[in-house]
Scaffold this motif. Sequence first.
Motif, PDB file in Angstrom:
ATOM      1  N   ASP A   1       0.810  -1.232   0.000  1.00 56.41           N
ATOM      2  CA  ASP A   1       0.000   0.000   0.000  1.00 56.41           C
ATOM      3  C   ASP A   1       0.842   1.282   0.000  1.00 56.41           C
ATOM      4  N   SER A   2       0.186   2.389   0.355  1.00 58.80           N
ATOM      5  CA  SER A   2       0.879   3.666   0.529  1.00 58.80           C
ATOM      6  C   SER A   2       1.016   3.925   2.025  1.00 58.80           C
ATOM      7  N   THR A   3       1.825   4.919   2.384  1.00 58.47           N
ATOM      8  CA  THR A   3       1.973   5.276   3.792  1.00 58.47           C
ATOM      9  C   THR A   3       0.613   5.635   4.394  1.00 58.47           C
ATOM     10  N   THR A   4      -0.179   6.396   3.636  1.00 55.61           N
ATOM     11  CA  THR A   4      -1.493   6.818   4.114  1.00 55.61           C
ATOM     12  C   THR A   4      -2.370   5.621   4.476  1.00 55.61           C
ATOM     13  N   VAL A   5      -2.405   4.632   3.592  1.00 58.31           N
ATOM     14  CA  VAL A   5      -3.272   3.469   3.818  1.00 58.31           C
ATOM     15  C   VAL A   5      -2.757   2.624   4.984  1.00 58.31           C
ATOM     16  N   LEU A   6      -1.453   2.425   5.053  1.00 55.03           N
ATOM     17  CA  LEU A   6      -0.906   1.651   6.177  1.00 55.03           C
ATOM     18  C   LEU A   6      -1.123   2.389   7.492  1.00 55.03           C
ATOM     19  N   PHE A   7      -1.004   3.709   7.446  1.00 56.36           N
ATOM     20  CA  PHE A   7      -1.247   4.522   8.643  1.00 56.36           C
ATOM     21  C   PHE A   7      -2.699   4.329   9.093  1.00 56.36           C
ATOM     22  N   TYR A   8      -3.629   4.375   8.143  1.00 52.36           N
ATOM     23  CA  TYR A   8      -5.047   4.154   8.467  1.00 52.36           C
ATOM     24  C   TYR A   8      -5.240   2.790   9.145  1.00 52.36           C
ATOM     25  N   LYS A   9      -4.651   1.764   8.552  1.00 53.15           N
ATOM     26  CA  LYS A   9      -4.855   0.419   9.105  1.00 53.15           C
ATOM     27  C   LYS A   9      -4.346   0.328  10.538  1.00 53.15           C
ATOM     28  N   LEU A  10      -3.173   0.921  10.785  1.00 55.27           N
ATOM     29  CA  LEU A  10      -2.592   0.813  12.132  1.00 55.27           C
ATOM     30  C   LEU A  10      -3.314   1.707  13.140  1.00 55.27           C
ATOM     31  N   VAL A  11      -3.754   2.891  12.700  1.00 58.36           N
ATOM     32  CA  VAL A  11      -4.518   3.759  13.608  1.00 58.36           C
ATOM     33  C   VAL A  11      -5.803   3.050  14.009  1.00 58.36           C
ATOM     34  N   ARG A  12      -6.488   2.480  13.019  1.00 56.64           N
ATOM     35  CA  ARG A  12      -7.742   1.775  13.320  1.00 56.64           C
ATOM     36  C   ARG A  12      -7.489   0.600  14.257  1.00 56.64           C
ATOM     37  N   ALA A  13      -6.443  -0.167  13.972  1.00 53.49           N
ATOM     38  CA  ALA A  13      -6.139  -1.335  14.810  1.00 53.49           C
ATOM     39  C   ALA A  13      -5.878  -0.904  16.254  1.00 53.49           C
ATOM     40  N   ALA A  14      -5.075   0.152  16.421  1.00 52.81           N
ATOM     41  CA  ALA A  14      -4.728   0.600  17.775  1.00 52.81           C
ATOM     42  C   ALA A  14      -5.929   1.246  18.454  1.00 52.81           C
ATOM     43  N   ALA A  15      -6.728   1.990  17.695  1.00 48.43           N
ATOM     44  CA  ALA A  15      -7.898   2.655  18.278  1.00 48.43           C
ATOM     45  C   ALA A  15      -8.919   1.611  18.746  1.00 48.43           C
ATOM     46  N   ASP A  16      -9.153   0.602  17.924  1.00 52.05           N
ATOM     47  CA  ASP A  16     -10.124  -0.438  18.305  1.00 52.05           C
ATOM     48  C   ASP A  16      -9.654  -1.192  19.549  1.00 52.05           C
ATOM     49  N   HIS A  17      -8.350  -1.421  19.601  1.00 55.62           N
ATOM     50  CA  HIS A  17      -7.769  -2.091  20.770  1.00 55.62           C
ATOM     51  C   HIS A  17      -8.016  -1.244  22.024  1.00 55.62           C
ATOM     52  N   GLY A  18      -7.805   0.061  21.897  1.00 58.64           N
ATOM     53  CA  GLY A  18      -8.027   0.963  23.025  1.00 58.64           C
ATOM     54  C   GLY A  18      -9.495   1.047  23.405  1.00 58.64           C
ATOM     55  N   LEU A  19     -10.365   1.174  22.404  1.00 60.79           N
ATOM     56  CA  LEU A  19     -11.806   1.292  22.679  1.00 60.79           C
ATOM     57  C   LEU A  19     -12.316   0.087  23.466  1.00 60.79           C
ATOM     58  N   ALA A  20     -11.795  -1.078  23.130  1.00 60.44           N
ATOM     59  CA  ALA A  20     -12.213  -2.294  23.843  1.00 60.44           C
ATOM     60  C   ALA A  20     -11.796  -2.249  25.308  1.00 60.44           C
ATOM     61  N   ARG A  21     -10.893  -1.334  25.652  1.00 64.17           N
ATOM     62  CA  ARG A  21     -10.424  -1.193  27.037  1.00 64.17           C
ATOM     63  C   ARG A  21     -10.852   0.145  27.635  1.00 64.17           C
ATOM     64  N   GLY A  22     -11.853   0.754  27.060  1.00 65.25           N
ATOM     65  CA  GLY A  22     -12.384   1.998  27.607  1.00 65.25           C
ATOM     66  C   GLY A  22     -11.527   3.216  27.326  1.00 65.25           C
ATOM     67  N   ARG A  23     -10.639   3.127  26.358  1.00 61.35           N
ATOM     68  CA  ARG A  23      -9.794   4.274  25.995  1.00 61.35           C
ATOM     69  C   ARG A  23     -10.319   4.847  24.688  1.00 61.35           C
ATOM     70  N   ASP A  24     -10.673   6.113  24.701  1.00 58.82           N
ATOM     71  CA  ASP A  24     -11.359   6.668  23.529  1.00 58.82           C
ATOM     72  C   ASP A  24     -10.716   7.952  23.004  1.00 58.82           C
ATOM     73  N   GLU A  25      -9.430   8.156  23.318  1.00 63.99           N
ATOM     74  CA  GLU A  25      -8.760   9.361  22.822  1.00 63.99           C
ATOM     75  C   GLU A  25      -7.499   9.009  22.038  1.00 63.99           C
ATOM     76  N   VAL A  26      -7.209   9.851  21.037  1.00 57.98           N
ATOM     77  CA  VAL A  26      -5.968   9.734  20.283  1.00 57.98           C
ATOM     78  C   VAL A  26      -5.229  11.067  20.389  1.00 57.98           C
ATOM     79  N   VAL A  27      -3.971  11.003  20.765  1.00 59.26           N
ATOM     80  CA  VAL A  27      -3.150  12.212  20.916  1.00 59.26           C
ATOM     81  C   VAL A  27      -2.276  12.373  19.672  1.00 59.26           C
ATOM     82  N   ALA A  28      -2.279  13.581  19.114  1.00 55.59           N
ATOM     83  CA  ALA A  28      -1.464  13.871  17.924  1.00 55.59           C
ATOM     84  C   ALA A  28      -1.061  15.341  17.977  1.00 55.59           C
TER      85      ALA A  28
END
Length: 431
Positions: A117-144
């Motif tokens: 893929d491109s950097t953008t697409v891989l970034f999307y996949k990893l952000v989603r993966a990490a966000a979903d992992h956090g949401l399942a543990r009651g974490r709902d914020e992303v810092v950037a």
Amino acid sequence: MTATEQDPTQDLAHWAARAAALDAADPLAAHREEFLLQAAPAVSAYLDGNSLGRPLKATAAAVDRFVHHEWGGRLIQGWGQDTHVPDGGWMDWPVDLGDRIARAALGAAGGQTVVADSTTVLFYKLVRAAADHGLARGRDEVVADTDNFPTDRFVLEGVAAERGLRLRWIQTDPAAGITTEQVAAAVGPRTALATFSHVAYRSGHLADAPGITSAVHGAGALVLWDLSHSVGSVPLELDAWGVDAAVGCTYKYLNGGPGAPAFAYLAAGHHGILRQPVQGWMGHADPFAMGTGYDPGPGVRQLISGTPPILGMVPVRVGVEQLHRAGIEAVRRKSLLLTGFALDLADALLAPHGVQVVSPRDPDRRGGHLTVRAGTSGADFRAVTARLWAGGVVPDFRTPDGIRLGLAPLSTSFGEVLEGITALEHLVRSA
Ligand SMILES: *Cc1c(COP(=O)(O)O)cnc(C)c1O
């Protein structure tokens, strides 16, 4: 008053002698000859190797060989294991090339890096993966941070809308970059993920990746680094720093060519736990079973979605092989000399006209490029950039009034830096 201030001709002779001495003492000078320099005879100073690296002569040969012998010679059989071909089947390339990048540039053990893929697409996949992992543990914020590259900020906005996350933006100084203190103050029990660029695309600020990674971990969150401007330019130790995930470009300092596929790193400890959202057949445990139900492939292969861009990997392999031979430590040493020389030139030739350096001067916080702003010079840097390009000097313009000097160590000479900055000085003086 010094002699140099009285006599600009003597000044230029002094800088020319210094550039010549630096080029003569450069242990990487021979690597520059491996590039197809004469392919762009009208470009006499290429100062944008951090946006699009130059092609290597060996790349032209490798693409030709691939078309004739591997694609043309093996056809569909190329995907499989074929003992007659030393490179193995194309199915293995995404992880094999990932491992080569990891070895040459990432400070990462094998099996954690994949090319797709491109950097953008891989970034999307990893952000989603990490966000979903956090949401399942009651974490709902992303810092950037507010000065990250636009594509990263846009992807984050999209994922936040898609998953109901809150984005916590750190305001960064565009002339510097993200600090450990800022990150430590922003992360907390609701943080799922924190994500930053290691080297800032505008200022070239080199973030304290180990310090920030441990600050994020201290809050129990995951960290995702964008390495687009650091891979092949500054040494990385992803395993030792405990980085969770990273992405980066291969068409910048790795010289993979326009649109070359990107890489993603996912630490082994997260394999099988973090799940990326674009479930495709090529990331399936058994792509050719063609069965029902998605079963993610082993290890980092799960980050793959569709058919890997094999043709685009051919130049990346050549670029990474060159970097491996040169050695990332030697590349970093030359990079600091190049940016140091450019800083000296900017101070002597551009600062008197009001042009400002807006990149860190501290070698420990400096990446591979420098940005100067028009400042009080009165010059219109967009127009100045167009005139530089017309004259064979190629940096890039960054809104609102920045010129970015990208000094790719394997392909850039000190003479080019001198030529570029004296051409800029000439245009600023006549503005
Ligand atoms: C160049 C760059 C990108 C480019 O992403 P593409 O998907 O290849 O267009 C992404 N992030 C950063 C920080 C970059 O510098």
